[in-house]
Design an enzyme around this catalytic site. Structure first.
Site, PDB file in Angstrom:
ATOM      1  CG  MET A   1      35.496  44.463  39.566  1.00  0.00           C
ATOM      2  SD  MET A   1      35.935  45.860  38.535  1.00  0.00           S
ATOM      3  CE  MET A   1      35.182  45.466  36.992  1.00  0.00           C
ATOM      4  CB  CYS A   2      33.351  39.512  41.894  1.00  0.00           C
ATOM      5  SG  CYS A   2      34.575  38.223  41.686  1.00  0.00           S
TER       6      CYS A   2
END
Lengths: 299, 227
Positions: A1-2
């Site tokens: 995701m980050c």
């Protein structure tokens, strides 16, 4: 995701509190990326003829003083240094290539995280709040800063694989997304002389921009080409010595929100990361358009 | 009016209090302050109540809404009113991508702009946007109406089923099987009603109608031998 975050100051009002304003932004993105975090801060620029290297050593108590002395005598120039946890900023009164070669000779196990006149990159595996506190982020000063909280997808959870990535002088990039043509592009860039230290897709994007900028292109031209040549999902935030840019791919499924006041421009993966900024209640808040980049540069 | 300060209470506590109104409504009017982009605010409501959210909301705000009237006094993140069943959700600012995704019924009003994929796979909701919408909006839209007072981005109504799309401004491009259609009296009447419900003062005759060419999803007799 980050999670990615960036803060660019349009004037000097908040330069002394850049780190203090940025720390809660980075920590707010912990849910999106709890496995590693890092940031690139621009400030404390060295004079012409000097280069600044941010260098990491695995040992917390590494003897930087001796290394700096040795470099100074080998290169026959002044070397200033400043330690921050297991990282040191070495200011060398020489050119980047000589400084790097000398460092490699004297201390091959040290890793250069960034090089340039202004940039300092600090990154580690771990929770964003731990990394912020390890490097005393809240006390840092500067003109702009970009950061990343990582939830790894494309490569291993290591310090090397964490963002920001820098492959060229004063350039760095943080990425939320995944590139699909990074292997072929990496091969092409290697042939063009760009070096890579990981198998990470985001490093290829950073290398690509370095290659374009090395050819004399402006940041705008480099980003125009990047939109054509990079395939995959991305929201990027890019830092250069004088500039800050945000770019999204045409599909735009990776989130981004921006805010601007007369004092700053901020970007984040989610609005939650912007809520602690001064004057955010009255800021212009918008979602950057797909296949579009936004650039702010100091003249 | 009951007010929750989300800087003090959690979203879960607020949502639980709203869910507790399901069988017997004890309080008609609810409000939340300091949403600060938090996700999942006022999700899964099933009561005849009004909820005001003062500030910017994060992802999925008012998702799965049934009966309730939710107003966001700010911007909304991704997936506002996704899978809404009934009721009204109003966004005073802009909405991010996938606004009203898969929603079955009710009315979603966006007073600013909506991002990409607005009304993706909508199944009966009415969506009225005062500003413009992003690319791939109404992708595979099945039923309901999408009204856009501004412009529409690329590939509007790609693989469309039976949503009625009305756009006043320009359409950057139409998706596969989406075509411009004649604006007949019943469409002017439908659009007039939707604009009135949304509270937007727009001239319905200035809009164009788009719909499915029905070439992609219907059975074609030419293909009978293939089965």
């Amino acid at each position: 995701m980050c999670g990615i975050v960036g803060l660019y100051l349009k004037n000097d009002k908040y330069q002394n509190s850049l780190g203090e304003l940025f720390e809660p932004m980075l920590i707010a993105m912990t849910d999106r990326g709890p496995d590693s975090a890092g940031f690139a801060i621009y400030g404390d620029e060295v004079a012409e003829g000097w280069v600044k290297l941010t260098v990491r050593h695995v040992e917390e108590d590494f003897d930087w003083a001796t290394l700096a002395d040795q470099m100074s005598s080998v290169l026959n120039c002044k070397v200033d240094w400043m330690q921050n946890a297991n990282v040191a900023v070495l200011k060398v009164n020489s050119d980047e290539a000589s400084a790097r070669a000398c460092l490699l000779e004297l201390c091959p196990e040290a890793l250069v995280l960034s090089a340039g006149a202004s940039i300092e990159i600090l990154k580690e595996v771990g929770l964003p709040e731990n990394i912020a506190s390890k490097f005393n982020l809240s006390g840092m000063k500067g003109t702009h800063i970009i950061g990343h909280t990582r939830m790894a997808t494309e490569s291993a959870v290591t310090m090397e694989g964490s963002h920001p990535f820098s492959t060229g002088s004063d350039l760095c990039l943080v990425h939320n997304g995944s590139l699909s043509n990074h292997n072929r592009l990496r091969d092409k860039l290697k042939r063009e002389g760009i070096t890579f230290v990981t198998e990470n897709d985001s490093e290829v994007a950073a290398g690509y921009l370095t290659w374009r900028l090395n050819q004399g292109e402006t940041l705008k031209e480099a980003l125009e080409h990047a939109l054509k040549d990079l395939d995959g999902f991305f929201t990027f935030t890019i830092g250069t010595k004088d500039g800050f840019a945000v770019m999204r791919d045409p599909i735009a499924c990776k989130p981004a929100v921006m805010a601007e006041t007369e004092d700053y421009v901020a970007m984040a993966s989610e609005y939650q990361a912007l809520t602690t900024l001064p004057g955010i209640e009255n800021a212009k808040v918008w979602e950057p358009e797909p296949a579009t980049f936004y650039i702010w540069e100091r003249k | 009016m009951k007010t929750f300060d989300l800087a003090v209470s959690t979203v879960r506590e607020f949502n639980q209090a709203l869910h507790d109104e399901k069988n017997i409504v004890t309080e008609k009017e609810w409000a939340a302050t300091n949403p600060k982009g938090m996700h999942n605010i006022a999700v899964g409501l099933d009561a005849d109540i009004a909820v005001d959210i003062h500030g910017h909301a994060g992802y999925f705000c008012a998702g799965m809404n049934k009966t309730a009237a939710v107003t966001i006094h700010g911007n909304a993140g991704q997936g506002v009113a996704e899978n809404m069943m009934s009721g009204v959700v109003r966004v005073k600012g802009d909405a991010s991508q996938a606004a009203g995704a898969t929603a079955h019924g009710g009315l979603l009003v966006i007073e600013g702009n909506a991002g990409a994929r607005c009304g993706i796979s909508m199944k009966g909701v009415d969506i009225v946007v005062k500003g413009s919408i992003g690319h791939m909006s109404c992708f595979m839209g099945q039923s309901g109406s999408l009204v856009v007072c501004g412009d529409a981005g690329e590939a509007l109504g790609d693989s469309l089923y039976e949503v009625h799309i009305y756009v006043k401004g320009t359409v950057k491009s139409l998706g596969a099987d989406c075509i411009e259609k004649e604006m007949r009296e019943e469409h002017i009447a439908e659009l007039t009603g939707l604009l009135e419900k949304a509270g937007f003062d727009e001239d319905p005759s200035a809009f164009k109608r788009y719909g499915s060419a029905r070439q992609l999803y219907t059975f074609k007799v030419d293909n009978a031998s293939a089965y």
